[in-house]
Structure formats: structure tokens, C-alpha cells
Design an enzyme around this catalytic site. Structure first.
Site, PDB file in Angstrom:
ATOM      1  N   VAL A  99       0.835  -1.211   0.000  1.00 26.50           N
ATOM      2  CA  VAL A  99       0.000   0.000   0.000  1.00 26.50           C
ATOM      3  C   VAL A  99       0.865   1.254   0.000  1.00 26.50           C
ATOM      4  O   VAL A  99       0.661   2.169  -0.804  1.00 26.50           O
ATOM      5  CB  VAL A  99      -0.959  -0.017   1.218  1.00 26.50           C
ATOM      6  CG1 VAL A  99      -1.668   1.318   1.373  1.00 26.50           C
ATOM      7  CG2 VAL A  99      -1.969  -1.146   1.067  1.00 26.50           C
TER       8      VAL A  99
ATOM      9  N   ARG B 163      10.996  -1.386   7.916  1.00 24.11           N
ATOM     10  CA  ARG B 163      11.851  -2.211   8.779  1.00 24.11           C
ATOM     11  C   ARG B 163      13.257  -2.298   8.188  1.00 24.11           C
ATOM     12  O   ARG B 163      14.249  -2.162   8.879  1.00 24.11           O
ATOM     13  CB  ARG B 163      11.256  -3.627   8.889  1.00 24.11           C
ATOM     14  CG  ARG B 163      10.372  -3.816  10.079  1.00 24.11           C
ATOM     15  CD  ARG B 163       9.852  -5.236  10.138  1.00 24.11           C
ATOM     16  NE  ARG B 163       9.063  -5.544   8.968  1.00 24.11           N
ATOM     17  CZ  ARG B 163       7.844  -6.045   8.985  1.00 24.11           C
ATOM     18  NH1 ARG B 163       7.266  -6.323  10.133  1.00 24.11           N
ATOM     19  NH2 ARG B 163       7.182  -6.302   7.883  1.00 24.11           N
TER      20      ARG B 163
ATOM     21  N   LYS C 242      -7.199  -1.771   9.606  1.00 26.35           N
ATOM     22  CA  LYS C 242      -8.443  -2.178  10.299  1.00 26.35           C
ATOM     23  C   LYS C 242      -8.153  -2.763  11.676  1.00 26.35           C
ATOM     24  O   LYS C 242      -8.922  -2.586  12.607  1.00 26.35           O
ATOM     25  CB  LYS C 242      -9.237  -3.163   9.452  1.00 26.35           C
ATOM     26  CG  LYS C 242      -8.612  -4.529   9.310  1.00 26.35           C
ATOM     27  CD  LYS C 242      -8.703  -5.076   7.938  1.00 26.35           C
ATOM     28  CE  LYS C 242      -7.484  -5.883   7.612  1.00 26.35           C
ATOM     29  NZ  LYS C 242      -7.126  -5.930   6.239  1.00 26.35           N
TER      30      LYS C 242
ATOM     31  N   VAL D 196     -11.931  -0.446   5.209  1.00 28.10           N
ATOM     32  CA  VAL D 196     -13.010  -1.381   4.841  1.00 28.10           C
ATOM     33  C   VAL D 196     -13.393  -1.085   3.398  1.00 28.10           C
ATOM     34  O   VAL D 196     -13.568   0.081   3.030  1.00 28.10           O
ATOM     35  CB  VAL D 196     -14.260  -1.183   5.732  1.00 28.10           C
ATOM     36  CG1 VAL D 196     -15.286  -2.280   5.464  1.00 28.10           C
ATOM     37  CG2 VAL D 196     -13.899  -1.153   7.200  1.00 28.10           C
TER      38      VAL D 196
ATOM     39  N   GLY E  34      -1.907 -14.135  -4.899  1.00 34.08           N
ATOM     40  CA  GLY E  34      -1.653 -13.004  -4.013  1.00 34.08           C
ATOM     41  C   GLY E  34      -2.914 -12.482  -3.319  1.00 34.08           C
ATOM     42  O   GLY E  34      -2.907 -11.423  -2.705  1.00 34.08           O
TER      43      GLY E  34
ATOM     44  N   GLU F  50      -2.756 -14.379   2.260  1.00 29.43           N
ATOM     45  CA  GLU F  50      -1.427 -14.365   2.873  1.00 29.43           C
ATOM     46  C   GLU F  50      -0.915 -15.804   2.974  1.00 29.43           C
ATOM     47  O   GLU F  50      -1.712 -16.744   2.999  1.00 29.43           O
ATOM     48  CB  GLU F  50      -1.538 -13.821   4.310  1.00 29.43           C
ATOM     49  CG  GLU F  50      -2.092 -12.426   4.418  1.00 29.43           C
ATOM     50  CD  GLU F  50      -1.072 -11.376   4.061  1.00 29.43           C
ATOM     51  OE1 GLU F  50       0.130 -11.607   4.295  1.00 29.43           O
ATOM     52  OE2 GLU F  50      -1.472 -10.339   3.513  1.00 29.43           O
TER      53      GLU F  50
ATOM     54  N   ASP G 205     -10.584 -11.059  10.236  1.00 32.47           N
ATOM     55  CA  ASP G 205     -10.551  -9.847   9.408  1.00 32.47           C
ATOM     56  C   ASP G 205     -11.973  -9.294   9.225  1.00 32.47           C
ATOM     57  O   ASP G 205     -12.208  -8.089   9.369  1.00 32.47           O
ATOM     58  CB  ASP G 205      -9.933 -10.203   8.042  1.00 32.47           C
ATOM     59  CG  ASP G 205      -9.961  -9.058   7.055  1.00 32.47           C
ATOM     60  OD1 ASP G 205      -9.021  -8.251   7.059  1.00 32.47           O
ATOM     61  OD2 ASP G 205     -10.931  -8.970   6.269  1.00 32.47           O
TER      62      ASP G 205
ATOM     63  N   LYS H   2     -13.478  -5.622  10.481  1.00 40.13           N
ATOM     64  CA  LYS H   2     -14.117  -4.638   9.596  1.00 40.13           C
ATOM     65  C   LYS H   2     -15.553  -4.365  10.053  1.00 40.13           C
ATOM     66  O   LYS H   2     -16.027  -3.224   9.986  1.00 40.13           O
ATOM     67  CB  LYS H   2     -14.097  -5.153   8.158  1.00 40.13           C
ATOM     68  CG  LYS H   2     -12.692  -5.135   7.554  1.00 40.13           C
ATOM     69  CD  LYS H   2     -12.649  -5.873   6.236  1.00 40.13           C
ATOM     70  CE  LYS H   2     -11.272  -5.772   5.594  1.00 40.13           C
ATOM     71  NZ  LYS H   2     -11.096  -6.732   4.489  1.00 40.13           N
TER      72      LYS H   2
ATOM     73  N   GLY I  11      -6.212  -4.295  -2.886  1.00 45.46           N
ATOM     74  CA  GLY I  11      -5.356  -4.033  -4.065  1.00 45.46           C
ATOM     75  C   GLY I  11      -4.644  -2.719  -3.845  1.00 45.46           C
ATOM     76  O   GLY I  11      -5.281  -1.729  -3.455  1.00 45.46           O
TER      77      GLY I  11
END
Ligand SMILES: NC(=O)c1ccc[n+]([C@@H]2O[C@H](COP(=O)([O-])OP(=O)(O)OC[C@H]3O[C@@H](n4cnc5c(N)ncnc54)[C@H](OP(=O)(O)O)[C@@H]3O)[C@@H](O)[C@H]2O)c1
Length: 431
Positions: free
Chosen positions: A32, A59, A117, A144, A198, A201, A212, A216, A313
Site C-alpha cells: 500500500v 523495517r 483495520k 473497509v 496473491g 497471505e 478480518d 471490519k 489491491g
């Protein structure tokens, strides 16, 4: 039982003029963050001001990035807050250091845009309270249905946004898996394909266990119902127990099994659940397939409203984030997005009465027991039933039941199990 507190009045915040362009500190330069940087460095013509990335927290500062050296990297998050940028964009994910850095930015009245989220679902009360107390803009449109800008629209449009319930498909990974299973692929084949493409995960637990979706859902309840509900207080069911044959029989019964969230409220109580549900084909969510997401806002003054589109995405998410940046700078008035903390702490798990999709397994099914009679004796009336079939060495049969209370169904299925030795797997029907 709980009450809904009125929103607080916000102190006006003073924000910088964007005359010389909007400076953005980027916390995270992964999928992102890199897309935000790419879009900010070459913004679409519609962007009102130029953007400038002051630096990015990562990182590993040495790893090559899609943006090359156009964005300076640091592993010291605090250094990006001084001198203060116009906005911080938090795209780190997880709880820490995201929580600490967001709170530090808010303390300094630096507007925050986040796509995180987990942060909002777990630390929402603390983060929203800090934003409200300081009058600092806090935008989270991308948390969301990331590619579908609807939260901000409804935060500003209070008449159209007065509705008492919603339901939606908010997790593209599980929607993709169930769509593939409806085409007769096994759960493990569909999951492996999602990982290859993709969409999932390497560790898919958060998606397939419903975590998840529950996070949300907690954000949506805060936003629309003005209630603070803990994500882990919401009943969430995963999809791993479903068979491809379940999807096949759902289609034969005139519907589909979808990973849904749903909530309803009346100013006093909230009911909510996240998990797979039987969705009749006449329902708007029955047509939301693959990685698509959608939300159906029900009972609004103008009628039901459906929003659908990409739920994730990098590029759709980045576009949503940059619009949030602009709104935070413009200080566009919103309701929930900047604070106003309600004080509800728990949600009832579900609407009390619903229809059911049931799979029975057990050798006794081959002998044709009187399932309708056994369930009917406990007040559960069957609507449809398949022929029994042998699947992976197990005899199975699928049923749908007319709406009844969950407790009544559980009692009836216990009695059926005691009489025949059959096991039952059930999902709700979404009405
Ligand atoms: N991916 C999507 O389509 C999407 C859509 C909507 C919302 N979101 C949300 O957006 C957020 C980011 O997702 P993503 O897919 O971009 O994740 P990601 O690819 O894993 O990127 C995370 C970034 O944060 C950095 N980071 C993580 N922990 C750090 C730490 N302790 N210290 C310093 N840097 C740290 C990473 O640094 P390194 O690069 O050095 O590892 C990386 O640049 C998440 O909250 C996610 O839920 C994602």
C-alpha cells in the site's frame, strides 16, 4: 442492554495551508505504502495540490523499493514527525508501532490517514478519543472496502445515512475461495490458488477464521451505528468447515454461500455476526463473486443502497488514501470519522430468528430416518431436502429450514443426533 452516547463537540483544529503542496510522512512502504508513494509522486490531474513524501518508515531501509530512491527511508518513526508533515499516512499494518505513532501524531495535531483495520478495531476507542479531544482529523476510508469510497460519503450525508442495518461481503479472500468452491474446487485447492494469485497471505488465518471480517464489522458498526463494539465480542465463524458439495447444494436450493457480515441496531441494542451464510439468489449479495466486496445499506429513506467494488489491491487502496489526505487537509466535516465516541461495549451475536442451511452426516442417513418428523417435533420446519449421497466415505444430506430461533434449532439437532447418530453443520440464511 446499552445506550448510545451523543457525539462530542470538536475543538477546531488548525491545519497548514497546502499552497506549497501537501507533505506526507509515510509509515510503511510495502504494497500500500509504495502505491501511495507512486500515486503521490505522479498524481492524476484531478489532484488539487502537488504531494510531497517527506520520508517513509520501513523495517529494512536497504531493501530496494518500487519507488527506487525517490522516497527517503528510515527505521526511526519518530523522526518523520519532526518537522511536522501536513498529514501522516499509516500503512504499517498490525498494532505496534502503528498505535504509538498514530497517537503521537494526533497529540501533535497532525492529521492521520490509516488503512489499518486491526488498529481501529482493537484500539479504536483510544485512537478516536485522542482525535476527538485534540480535534485532529482521522480518516480510515481504506480500512473497509478499500477501493469503494462510501464511509466518508455517508459520514457527511446524515439524512441518506440514517438506516438501521447493513450486510456485506467485506473479505475478498474468502469470497474468492467460496466462489471457486461453488465451481467444484475443494477448499484446499481454492485456498492454494488464492495464495498463488496473491489474494491470500501465506498464513491465511485472519481471513479464513473470520477475524478480518469481524474487525471490519466492528469499524462499520462504529461508523454507522455510532457504537463501540469489540471485534472479539462479535460472533465470527470461519469458512474452513465448508465442503464444495455445500456450495453445490446451496445452488440447487436457489442460493449461494457467501462470507457475510451483518449488523442491525435500534438505538438501544446492536446485533451482529460475521461468517458464511446461505444467500438466496434474489439477494443483492448473491451476485458478489470472486475478490469483489460489497455493502448493502438497508432501510435508508431512499431505499436500500448497494456499494460494490474492489475490497483491496494497492492501487485502489492508494487512490482512496490520497482522497482521504485531501479531505483531512481541507478539514471536510465528518461525523464518525474524526471522533465522537459512543460507549457501547458488546453486541448480541445474531438476529434471533433466521432461516438455516444444514448439512447432516452419518451412516444412519442411508436408512432414511424421518428427519422432517424428528425436527418438526421440536418446532423446526424443513423447506427443502436433498437426496442423501456418499461424499469422501461419509453419507450426507442437505436441508434448508424455515426461520426459527437458533436455540430451537440446536435443541432439535441435538435430539436428531441422539436418535440417529447424525452430526449437523449449519449456516444462517441471510434475509
Ligand atoms: N494490501 C492491500 O490491498 C490493503 C488494502 C486495504 C488495507 N490494507 C491495509 O494496509 C496496511 C498495509 O498493508 P500492506 O499490504 O501494504 O502491508 P505490507 O506490504 O506488509 O507493508 C507493511 C510496511 O510497513 C513496514 N513495517 C511493518 N512493521 C514495521 C515496523 N515494526 N517498523 C518499521 N516498519 C514496519 C514494512 O517495512 P518493510 O518493507 O521494511 O518490511 C512495510 O514497508 C495494513 O493495515 C493492511 O490491512 C491493505
Amino acid at each position: 442492554m446499552f445506550t448510545v452516547a451523543p457525539a462530542r463537540t470538536l475543538a477546531p483544529a488548525t491545519h497548514r495551508s497546502p499552497r506549497n503542496g501537501v507533505s506526507i510522512a509515510l509509515f510503511g512502504l510495502g504494497h500500500v505504502g509504495s502505491a501511495v508513494a507512486g500515486l503521490a509522486l505522479e498524481p492524476p490531474r484531478a489532484a488539487r495540490w502537488p504531494f510531497r513524501i517527506t520520508g517513509a518508515l520501513v523495517r529494512d531501509v536497504h531493501r530496494p523499493r518500487p519507488t527506487g530512491n525517490a522516497v527517503a527511508r528510515t527505521s526511526a518513526g519518530d523522526s518523520l514527525l519532526d518537522p511536522a508533515p501536513d498529514v501522516i499516512v499509516e500503512a504499517l499494518g498490525g498494532l505496534e508501532p502503528a498505535r504509538t505513532l498514530v497517537l503521537k501524531a494526533i497529540e501533535r495535531r497532525i492529521p492521520v490517514v490509516t488503512a489499518n483495520k486491526s488498529l481501529l478495531a482493537v484500539h479504536g476507542d483510544e485512537v478516536f478519543a485522542a482525535a476527538a479531544a485534540t480535534g485532529t482529523p482521522l480518516r480510515y476510508e481504506a480500512a473497509v472496502l478499500a477501493g469503494v469510497p462510501f464511509l466518508g460519503t455517508f459520514a457527511r450525508r446524515r439524512i441518506a445515512a440514517s438506516f438501521p442495518s447493513f450486510c456485506g461481503v467485506v473479505n475478498g479472500t474468502t469470497n474468492f475461495i467460496l466462489t471457486e468452491m461453488a465451481a467444484s474446487r475443494s477448499y484446499s485447492e481454492a485456498l492454494a490458488d488464492a495464495q498463488r494469485r496473491g489474494f491470500a497471505e501465506p498464513d491465511p488465518s485472519n481471513d479464513v477464521l473470520g477475524i478480518d471480517a469481524a474487525q471490519k464489522l466492528a469499524i462499520l458498526i462504529r461508523h454507522f451505528a455510532q457504537c463501540s463494539v469489540r471485534a472479539d465480542a462479535i460472533e465470527a465463524t470461519g469458512i474452513a468447515g465448508l465442503w464444495a458439495r455445500d456450495l453445490h447444494h446451496a445452488a440447487a436450493f436457489g442460493g449461494a454461500i457467501k462470507p457475510v457480515v451483518a449488523a442491525a441496531w435500534d438505538g438501544v441494542e446492536v446485533t451482529a455476526f460475521a461468517g458464511p451464510a446461505f444467500v438466496p439468489s434474489s439477494h443483492a449479495l448473491a451476485r458478489i463473486d470472486g475478490v469483489q466486496n460489497a455493502i448493502l445499506l438497508r432501510g435508508a429513506p431512499g431505499g436500500d443502497l448497494l456499494f460494490a467494488g474492489p475490497g483491496a489491491g494497492p492501487l485502489p487502496t492508494a487512490a482512496t488514501i490520497l482522497d482521504d489526505v485531501v479531505e483531512a487537509i481541507e478539514d471536510v466535516e465528518t461525523r464518525t470519522m474524526d471522533g465522537g465516541i459512543p460507549d457501547v461495549r458488546a453486541a448480541r451475536p445474531e438476529a434471533p430468528v433466521t432461516g438455516w442451511f444444514i448439512r447432516l452426516t452419518g451412516a444412519a442417513l442411508a436408512a432414511g430416518p424421518d428427519i422432517s418428523g424428528l425436527l418438526g417435533a421440536h418446532g423446526v420446519r424443513l423447506r427443502r431436502a436433498s437426496e442423501e449421497e456418499v461424499h469422501d466415505g461419509r453419507t450426507a444430506q442437505w436441508l434448508t429450514a424455515y426461520p426459527c430461533e437458533r436455540r430451537r434449532l440446536e435443541t432439535a439437532l441435538c435430539a436428531l443426533g441422539a436418535a440417529t447418530g447424525c452430526d449437523a453443520f449449519c449456516v444462517r440464511e441471510l434475509t
